[in-house]
Design a protein around this motif. Structure first.
Motif, mmCIF file in Angstrom:
data_model
loop_
_atom_site.group_PDB
_atom_site.id
_atom_site.type_symbol
_atom_site.label_atom_id
_atom_site.label_comp_id
_atom_site.label_asym_id
_atom_site.label_seq_id
_atom_site.Cartn_x
_atom_site.Cartn_y
_atom_site.Cartn_z
ATOM 1 N N UNK A 114 0.839 -0.906 -0.342
ATOM 2 C CA UNK A 114 -0.518 -0.160 0.289
ATOM 3 C C UNK A 114 0.781 1.042 -0.177
ATOM 4 N N UNK A 115 0.431 1.879 -0.656
ATOM 5 C CA UNK A 115 1.298 3.225 -1.118
ATOM 6 C C UNK A 115 0.179 4.633 -0.695
ATOM 7 N N UNK A 116 0.535 5.626 0.314
ATOM 8 C CA UNK A 116 0.145 6.571 0.461
ATOM 9 C C UNK A 116 1.230 7.746 0.638
ATOM 10 N N UNK A 117 0.318 8.754 0.349
ATOM 11 C CA UNK A 117 1.027 9.568 0.011
ATOM 12 C C UNK A 117 0.198 11.242 0.816
ATOM 13 N N UNK A 118 -0.395 12.121 0.212
ATOM 14 C CA UNK A 118 -0.872 13.397 0.738
ATOM 15 C C UNK A 118 -2.209 13.019 1.131
ATOM 16 N N UNK A 119 -3.280 11.732 0.975
ATOM 17 C CA UNK A 119 -4.188 11.249 1.990
ATOM 18 C C UNK A 119 -4.130 11.127 3.089
ATOM 19 N N UNK A 120 -3.005 10.788 3.514
ATOM 20 C CA UNK A 120 -2.178 10.267 4.707
ATOM 21 C C UNK A 120 -2.022 11.083 5.491
#
Length: 121
Positions: A114-120
């Motif tokens: 799972x890749x999380x970016x700005x939403x995290x």
């Protein structure tokens, strides 16, 4: 017997593991690892009994983009609920996708990222 094992030197990474621990089977191991650039990530390792006739070792890796992780770490603990909710939603979706693949007769991968970016954060 331990329900879960946490091998996370960073308290904030262990907190992320705690947030999703109830989504996976007991005896799951949560391990903090580091990418090549040094950014930590979380590996969730368990033995799955429900994706076939035999037990299989599964790994769910949660990678958080370095800028998002920096923003998360800068938040006071009481302000991290949104990040926890996003993480939990993504892990639930990934596990649900594995279950749907198995139900459809498709091969279930042993490793998922799972890749999380700005939403995290």
């Amino acid at each position: 017997m331990e329900l879960y094992r946490f091998e996370c030197p960073s308290a904030d990474i262990e907190a992320l593991a705690q947030v999703v621990s109830d989504l996976v089977p007991e005896q799951t191991v949560f391990v903090q690892r580091a990418r090549e650039d040094g950014t930590p990530y979380l590996d969730v390792q368990w033995v799955a009994m429900r994706f076939g006739s035999t037990a299989r070792r599964m790994t769910l890796s949660v990678h958080i983009a370095a800028p998002a992780l920096t923003r998360y770490r800068a938040l006071p603990p009481r302000m991290r609920a949104r990040s926890y909710a996003v993480l939990r939603a993504y892990v639930e979706a990934a596990l649900g996708s594995l279950e749907e693949q198995y139900a459809a007769g498709e091969a279930v991968p042993r490793e998922v990222t799972i890749e999380l970016g700005d939403e995290f954060a």
